[in-house]
Design an enzyme around this catalytic site. Structure first.
Site, mmCIF file in Angstrom:
data_model
loop_
_atom_site.group_PDB
_atom_site.id
_atom_site.type_symbol
_atom_site.label_atom_id
_atom_site.label_comp_id
_atom_site.label_asym_id
_atom_site.label_seq_id
_atom_site.Cartn_x
_atom_site.Cartn_y
_atom_site.Cartn_z
ATOM 1 N N CYS A 11 0.870 -1.191 0.000
ATOM 2 C CA CYS A 11 0.000 0.000 0.000
ATOM 3 C C CYS A 11 0.898 1.230 0.000
ATOM 4 O O CYS A 11 2.089 1.120 -0.310
ATOM 5 C CB CYS A 11 -0.967 -0.025 1.181
ATOM 6 S SG CYS A 11 -0.187 0.029 2.810
ATOM 7 N N ASN A 14 2.334 1.418 4.324
ATOM 8 C CA ASN A 14 2.655 0.166 5.037
ATOM 9 C C ASN A 14 2.381 0.276 6.543
ATOM 10 O O ASN A 14 3.106 -0.309 7.358
ATOM 11 C CB ASN A 14 4.108 -0.285 4.781
ATOM 12 C CG ASN A 14 4.438 -1.690 5.278
ATOM 13 O OD1 ASN A 14 5.532 -1.958 5.746
ATOM 14 N ND2 ASN A 14 3.487 -2.615 5.199
ATOM 15 N N CYS A 16 -1.359 0.750 7.428
ATOM 16 C CA CYS A 16 -2.786 0.418 7.569
ATOM 17 C C CYS A 16 -3.168 -0.819 6.735
ATOM 18 O O CYS A 16 -3.358 -1.917 7.275
ATOM 19 C CB CYS A 16 -3.667 1.600 7.171
ATOM 20 S SG CYS A 16 -3.456 3.063 8.219
ATOM 21 N N ARG A 17 -3.288 -0.647 5.417
ATOM 22 C CA ARG A 17 -3.863 -1.721 4.598
ATOM 23 C C ARG A 17 -2.934 -2.921 4.405
ATOM 24 O O ARG A 17 -3.365 -4.063 4.612
ATOM 25 C CB ARG A 17 -4.284 -1.162 3.228
ATOM 26 C CG ARG A 17 -5.449 -0.207 3.310
ATOM 27 C CD ARG A 17 -5.608 0.577 2.035
ATOM 28 N NE ARG A 17 -4.501 1.502 1.825
ATOM 29 C CZ ARG A 17 -4.306 2.232 0.748
ATOM 30 N NH1 ARG A 17 -5.161 2.130 -0.265
ATOM 31 N NH2 ARG A 17 -3.276 3.059 0.648
ATOM 32 N N SER A 18 -1.675 -2.685 3.999
ATOM 33 C CA SER A 18 -0.829 -3.861 3.704
ATOM 34 C C SER A 18 -0.432 -4.655 4.951
ATOM 35 O O SER A 18 -0.396 -5.893 4.878
ATOM 36 C CB SER A 18 0.381 -3.495 2.833
ATOM 37 O OG SER A 18 1.217 -2.560 3.451
ATOM 38 N N ASP A 125 -8.060 3.715 1.111
ATOM 39 C CA ASP A 125 -7.154 4.204 2.158
ATOM 40 C C ASP A 125 -7.970 4.685 3.361
ATOM 41 O O ASP A 125 -8.765 5.622 3.236
ATOM 42 C CB ASP A 125 -6.343 5.364 1.560
ATOM 43 C CG ASP A 125 -5.321 5.927 2.529
ATOM 44 O OD1 ASP A 125 -5.365 5.554 3.713
ATOM 45 O OD2 ASP A 125 -4.493 6.737 2.079
HETATM 46 P P1 4NP Z 1 -1.781 2.816 4.142
HETATM 47 O O1 4NP Z 1 -2.416 4.156 4.729
HETATM 48 O O2 4NP Z 1 -1.253 3.167 2.758
HETATM 49 O O3 4NP Z 1 -2.942 1.890 4.083
HETATM 50 O O4 4NP Z 1 -0.696 2.395 5.114
HETATM 51 C C1 4NP Z 1 -1.717 5.372 4.828
HETATM 52 C C2 4NP Z 1 -0.805 5.546 5.844
HETATM 53 C C3 4NP Z 1 -0.144 6.752 5.983
HETATM 54 C C4 4NP Z 1 -0.417 7.791 5.105
HETATM 55 C C5 4NP Z 1 -1.328 7.609 4.080
HETATM 56 C C6 4NP Z 1 -1.983 6.392 3.946
HETATM 57 N N1 4NP Z 1 0.245 9.055 5.273
HETATM 58 O O5 4NP Z 1 -0.075 9.965 4.509
HETATM 59 O O6 4NP Z 1 1.081 9.177 6.184
#
Ligand code: 4NP
Length: 157
Positions: A11, A14, A16-18, A125
């Site tokens: 994702c 790294n 939340c989703r992955s 997201d």
């Molecule tokens: P992820 O979510 O891609 O599912 O881990 C996010 C985590 C952090 C951020 C954006 C999306 N950020 O902007 O810090």
């Protein structure tokens, strides 16, 4: 003898989703008896070395998944050679991965929800949203994990 199949979930951050996909798929793969090497990474390096987001962990632990030992890392050039399946959570991750990968490995890069029997193409997201978003992430990841396991059972038999 065939080597262990390897799967990398990807994702943006790294956190939340992955990592949620890694935690869910680890449990489901173990329960299915498949021997799979599993990891996750982000296309960007905002949170390197950090554990999964507390909201992802809370939602996942509630459903029986473990996030122990998971640490944020960025996608590395060697991942494209190392992993058999490189599975993106959304189209933006997919296009970033295509941009980072030598073309000989593009066939390994897919949307994770290609393996799910759902209308959605992307795992949205959840970072800037509420609890409902984290539950939806898990719902979609569970569906896709079941589909990926069915696919791997076919290809490994
Ligand atoms: P992820 O979510 O891609 O599912 O881990 C996010 C985590 C952090 C951020 C954006 C999306 N950020 O902007 O810090």
């Amino acid at each position: 003898m065939k080597q262990t199949t390897s799967v990398l979930f990807v994702c943006l951050g790294n956190i939340c989703r992955s990592p949620s996909a890694e935690a869910v798929f680890r449990k489901k793969a173990a329960e299915s008896g498949l021997n799979i090497y599993i990891d996750s990474a982000g296309t960007h390096g905002y949170h390197i070395g950090k554990p999964a987001d507390k909201r992802s962990q809370a939602a996942g632990v509630e459903r029986g998944y473990s996030f122990k030992g998971l640490k944020c890392r960025r996608v590395d050039e060697s991942d494209f050679e190392r992993f058999d399946y490189i599975l993106a959570m959304d189209n933006s991750n997919l296009s970033n991965l295509h941009g980072m990968s030598p073309s000989q490995y593009h066939h390994k890069i897919k949307l994770f929800l290609d393996f799910a029997d759902v209308e959605e193409q992307e795992v949205p997201d959840p970072y800037y949203g509420g609890k409902r978003g984290f539950e939806l992430v898990l719902d979609l990841i569970e569906e896709a994990s079941d589909g990926l396991i069915a696919h791997l059972k076919q290809t490994q038999s």
